[in-house]
Each structure stands twice: as structure tokens, then as C-alpha cells.
Write a protein that holds these residues in place. Structure first.
Motif, PDB file in Angstrom:
ATOM      1  N   SER A 131       0.818  -1.208   0.000  1.00 22.41           N
ATOM      2  CA  SER A 131       0.000   0.000   0.000  1.00 22.41           C
ATOM      3  C   SER A 131       0.857   1.265   0.000  1.00 22.41           C
ATOM      4  CB  SER A 131      -0.940   0.006   1.202  1.00 22.41           C
ATOM      5  OG  SER A 131      -0.184   0.027   2.400  1.00 22.41           O
ATOM      6  N   GLU A 132       2.130   1.136   0.386  1.00 24.06           N
ATOM      7  CA  GLU A 132       3.003   2.306   0.386  1.00 24.06           C
ATOM      8  C   GLU A 132       3.715   2.501  -0.954  1.00 24.06           C
ATOM      9  OE1 GLU A 132       6.611   0.169   2.803  1.00 24.06           O
ATOM     10  OE2 GLU A 132       4.829   0.809   3.877  1.00 24.06           O
ATOM     11  N   PHE A 133       3.539   1.577  -1.881  1.00 25.55           N
ATOM     12  CA  PHE A 133       4.138   1.720  -3.212  1.00 25.55           C
ATOM     13  C   PHE A 133       3.461   2.871  -3.946  1.00 25.55           C
ATOM     14  CE2 PHE A 133       6.451  -1.750  -2.146  1.00 25.55           C
ATOM     15  CZ  PHE A 133       6.886  -2.591  -3.145  1.00 25.55           C
ATOM     16  N   VAL A 183      15.049   3.351  -9.808  1.00 26.84           N
ATOM     17  CA  VAL A 183      14.138   3.023 -10.903  1.00 26.84           C
ATOM     18  C   VAL A 183      14.110   4.163 -11.926  1.00 26.84           C
ATOM     19  CG1 VAL A 183      11.739   2.525 -11.510  1.00 26.84           C
ATOM     20  CG2 VAL A 183      12.762   1.454  -9.493  1.00 26.84           C
ATOM     21  N   GLN A 184      14.157   5.397 -11.463  1.00 30.29           N
ATOM     22  CA  GLN A 184      14.181   6.533 -12.390  1.00 30.29           C
ATOM     23  C   GLN A 184      15.433   6.485 -13.261  1.00 30.29           C
ATOM     24  OE1 GLN A 184      11.593   8.938 -12.712  1.00 30.29           O
ATOM     25  NE2 GLN A 184      12.737   9.062 -14.607  1.00 30.29           N
ATOM     26  N   GLU A 185      16.544   6.092 -12.665  1.00 35.72           N
ATOM     27  CA  GLU A 185      17.791   5.953 -13.425  1.00 35.72           C
ATOM     28  C   GLU A 185      17.660   4.845 -14.478  1.00 35.72           C
ATOM     29  OE1 GLU A 185      22.332   4.500 -12.522  1.00 35.72           O
ATOM     30  OE2 GLU A 185      21.344   5.739 -11.004  1.00 35.72           O
ATOM     31  N   ILE A 186      17.046   3.732 -14.107  1.00 33.88           N
ATOM     32  CA  ILE A 186      16.823   2.644 -15.052  1.00 33.88           C
ATOM     33  C   ILE A 186      15.930   3.111 -16.195  1.00 33.88           C
ATOM     34  CG2 ILE A 186      15.678   0.392 -15.327  1.00 33.88           C
ATOM     35  CD1 ILE A 186      16.659  -0.241 -12.427  1.00 33.88           C
ATOM     36  N   LEU A 187      14.859   3.811 -15.873  1.00 31.82           N
ATOM     37  CA  LEU A 187      13.953   4.327 -16.906  1.00 31.82           C
ATOM     38  C   LEU A 187      14.676   5.294 -17.836  1.00 31.82           C
ATOM     39  CD1 LEU A 187      10.770   4.906 -14.726  1.00 31.82           C
ATOM     40  CD2 LEU A 187      11.005   3.245 -16.571  1.00 31.82           C
ATOM     41  N   PRO A 218       8.943   4.043  -2.380  1.00 32.22           N
ATOM     42  CA  PRO A 218       9.631   5.342  -2.477  1.00 32.22           C
ATOM     43  C   PRO A 218      11.138   5.272  -2.288  1.00 32.22           C
ATOM     44  CG  PRO A 218       7.611   5.582  -1.220  1.00 32.22           C
ATOM     45  CD  PRO A 218       7.790   4.102  -1.489  1.00 32.22           C
ATOM     46  N   ASN A 219      11.629   4.301  -1.525  1.00 24.42           N
ATOM     47  CA  ASN A 219      13.075   4.159  -1.326  1.00 24.42           C
ATOM     48  C   ASN A 219      13.797   3.760  -2.621  1.00 24.42           C
ATOM     49  OD1 ASN A 219      12.717   4.739   1.368  1.00 24.42           O
ATOM     50  ND2 ASN A 219      12.827   2.615   2.026  1.00 24.42           N
ATOM     51  N   ILE A 249      14.517  -5.387  -7.401  1.00 23.89           N
ATOM     52  CA  ILE A 249      13.726  -4.236  -6.950  1.00 23.89           C
ATOM     53  C   ILE A 249      12.267  -4.685  -6.890  1.00 23.89           C
ATOM     54  CG2 ILE A 249      12.938  -1.916  -7.530  1.00 23.89           C
ATOM     55  CD1 ILE A 249      15.636  -1.503  -8.956  1.00 23.89           C
ATOM     56  N   PRO A 250      11.655  -4.598  -5.714  1.00 18.86           N
ATOM     57  CA  PRO A 250      10.234  -4.958  -5.611  1.00 18.86           C
ATOM     58  C   PRO A 250       9.396  -3.979  -6.434  1.00 18.86           C
ATOM     59  CG  PRO A 250      11.215  -4.658  -3.431  1.00 18.86           C
ATOM     60  CD  PRO A 250      12.216  -4.203  -4.436  1.00 18.86           C
ATOM     61  N   PHE A 251       8.445  -4.503  -7.204  1.00 16.12           N
ATOM     62  CA  PHE A 251       7.624  -3.649  -8.055  1.00 16.12           C
ATOM     63  C   PHE A 251       6.268  -4.292  -8.274  1.00 16.12           C
ATOM     64  CE2 PHE A 251       9.685  -6.645 -10.834  1.00 16.12           C
ATOM     65  CZ  PHE A 251       8.698  -6.991 -11.739  1.00 16.12           C
TER      66      PHE A 251
END
Length: 78
Positions: A2-4, A63-67, A57-58, A28-30
Motif C-alpha cells: 500500500s506504500e508503493f 528506478v528513475q535511473e533505469i527508466l 519510495p526508497n 527491486i520490488p515492483f
């Protein structure tokens, strides 16, 4: 989970195949919300707001770097 939070939105299932593999490899949990629903009915993508990539959020920066790396690699023209 729920915090994702949503970090990216995709319209069709074929757009997430490589990204899913990378995230799994990096441990990475997603969650791809609406993935199965839109796989069954691709025309519903816009009605349901697309396939939402949700991460903790951690992990946002990683993930932004991967994207960003994926976008750069996809836009390079030889």
C-alpha cells in the motif's frame, strides 16, 4: 504494497517486458497495476489509466535511473 507509489505509466503490455526483466534482475520490488486486465483487453488501457509501475519510495531514484537509461538507449539512432 500500500506504500508503493506510481513512477511510470505504460499503455500496452509489450512496453513493459524489458523493464520487468531489468527490475527482477536488480531485485527491486515492483508492481505493474492493471497489467493482466490490459493484457486481456488492450483497448481498456485508456479507461483504466494504463499499466502503472509502482515501486517503494526508497527505490524511486534507482528506478528513475533505469527508466532514463532505457529511454536513452531506445532513442539512439545509428
Amino acid at each position: 504494497m500500500s506504500e508503493f507509489q506510481t513512477i511510470a505509466i505504460f499503455n500496452f503490455p509489450h512496453e513493459i517486458i524489458v523493464l520487468k526483466s531489468i527490475l527482477e534482475h536488480e531485485h527491486i520490488p515492483f508492481l505493474f497495476q492493471n497489467e493482466n486486465l490490459i493484457s486481456v483487453n488492450p483497448m481498456a488501457s485508456y479507461a483504466y489509466g494504463g499499466i502503472q509501475l509502482k515501486v517503494h519510495p526508497n527505490d524511486f531514484e534507482k528506478v528513475q535511473e533505469i527508466l532514463n537509461n532505457l529511454i536513452t538507449k531506445l532513442t539512439i539512432v545509428d
